[in-house]
Design an enzyme around this catalytic site. Structure first.
Site, PDB file in Angstrom:
ATOM      1  CG  ASP A   1      -2.097   0.825   1.452  1.00 35.11           C
ATOM      2  OD1 ASP A   1      -1.900   2.002   0.219  1.00 35.11           O
ATOM      3  OD2 ASP A   1      -2.945   1.211   1.910  1.00 35.11           O
TER       4      ASP A   1
ATOM      5  CG  ASP B   1      -7.756   2.604   0.680  1.00 27.42           C
ATOM      6  OD1 ASP B   1      -8.775   2.758   0.382  1.00 27.42           O
ATOM      7  OD2 ASP B   1      -7.449   2.773   1.490  1.00 27.42           O
TER       8      ASP B   1
HETATM    9 MG    MG Z   1      -5.513   1.876   1.431  1.00 27.59          MG
END
Ligand code: MG
Length: 367
Positions: free
Chosen positions: A191, A244
């Site tokens: 991420d 995201d």
């Molecule tokens: Mg994330």
């Protein structure tokens, strides 16, 4: 069965170790808890943590939104007209997705208690247990390898590794150092939390592919608003790319899906404004044959339990990032989901399955 009152309380629980991403460092999990009471005495609970750098919501802002705007708009509404409740919740103010999510959870808790079902069964009931990953915060490559080894020793087999804070060479060293330590049987997802520019992301991911670092997926490589950049990365690497911070609402999801700007979507209740919009995103993604992850902010077990009910309900929600309660010194609620190492079991009680809520002072038990 009308909504009679909506109340808030603040909660703070220290973390065992600071949570560090490209965007922020968190040492205390702070949240607003929301309690909805209905005319028949049914009560429901929800939670909203402030995530300044993602949703823009603050503790004071969440509390104000719930008490001064959302509560007056919803009190008196019937839970037997859920779409009316959710339409009012969405339209009573723009933004404020965290406050809306907390109220949405509490409303679903009340409604599924009224129906006599655990919430995940009411929503679709696809599975009754999930497997969570564990997050490795962004630190030096050595410290990250140490942390990774500790989480693997605790039984986790999927690591979500935070990158994107420094230059890409350091990020590659971080992953190499974790791989050297834990081997190749462990699933590693990355991420970058918006930390890379598009071309830089392509270079980094290609180097990781060429180096055989075996990355399952990369989450949010570029800035939330850089949809063109997100598509550029998706089109130029083999590794699946997950959106995201670029996807808050069902409308955001539609944009990503219709132009294939990402391969996967990470749904979070705090971004979507609750379960009803999270469910819309999941179903929209399913119509494109896309799988989703459900993740969270740094939340207590209350918020994660609500997210887990949604996650368990749908077949195309296949990845679960629910480690936040494991990072906390103690639980602020009893009941809800149960952890057995990496396995999460959904409660069989009605509603969210939360039994007791302990507010700031442990003695102030509400239920
Ligand atoms: Mg994330």
């Amino acid at each position: 069965m009308n909504i009679q009152s909506i109340k808030t309380a603040s909660v703070a629980v220290p973390l065992k170790k600071p949570f560090k991403t490209a965007l922020r460092t968190v040492t205390i999990a702070e949240s607003i808890y929301v309690k909805v009471t209905c005319s028949d005495g049914t009560t429901g609970w929800g939670e909203a943590p402030p995530t300044h750098v993602i949703t823009g919501d603050s503790l004071a802002g969440i509390q104000y939104a719930v008490e001064k705007v959302i509560a007056p708009a919803l009190i008196g509404k019937s839970l037997l007209a859920m779409e009316d409740v959710f339409q009012t919740l969405d339209q009573c103010m723009v933004g404020n997705t965290s406050a809306k999510a907390a109220v949405d959870m509490a409303v679903y808790d009340c409604f599924s208690r009224h129906c006599g079902l655990p919430l995940y069964q009411l929503l679709g009931g696809y599975r009754n247990q999930l497997e969570t990953d564990y997050t490795v915060s962004v630190n030096t490559p050595e410290e990250m390898a140490e942390d990774a080894a500790r989480y693997i020793a605790q039984g986790f087999t999927c690591l979500k590794v935070k990158v994107g804070k420094d230059d890409i060479e350091t990020d590659i060293r971080r992953i190499q150092s974790i791989r050297d330590r834990v081997g190749y049987s462990i699933l590693i997802r990355l991420d970058a939390n918006q930390g890379w520019r598009a071309k830089e992301a392509v270079t980094a991911i290609r180097k990781m592919e060429e180096g055989g670092l075996d990355i399952e997926l990369v989450e949010q490589p570029v800035k939330a608003g850089d949809i063109v950049g997100l598509k550029f990365v998706t089109d130029h690497v083999d590794t699946p790319i997950m959106a995201d911070e670029s996807v808050f609402s069902p409308e955001d999801a539609r944009e990503i899906l219709s132009s294939h700007c990402a391969d996967l979507i990470n749904i979070k209740l705090m971004k979507a404004g609750g379960i009803h919009n999270g469910l819309k995103i999941a179903k929209l993604a399913a119509s494109y044959g896309m799988e989703c992850m459900i993740g969270s902010m740094i939340e207590t077990k209350l918020g994660i339990t609500a997210a887990a009910h949604l996650a368990a309900s749908q077949p195309n929600i296949t990845r679960f990032d629910f480690d936040a309660p494991l990072m906390l010194e103690h639980d602020a609620v009893t009941g809800g989901i149960e952890y057995d190492g990496k396995i999460i079991r959904l409660p069989e009680e009605t509603g969210l399955g939360i039994q007791q809520v302990k507010l700031a002072k442990e003695s102030e038990e509400v239920r």
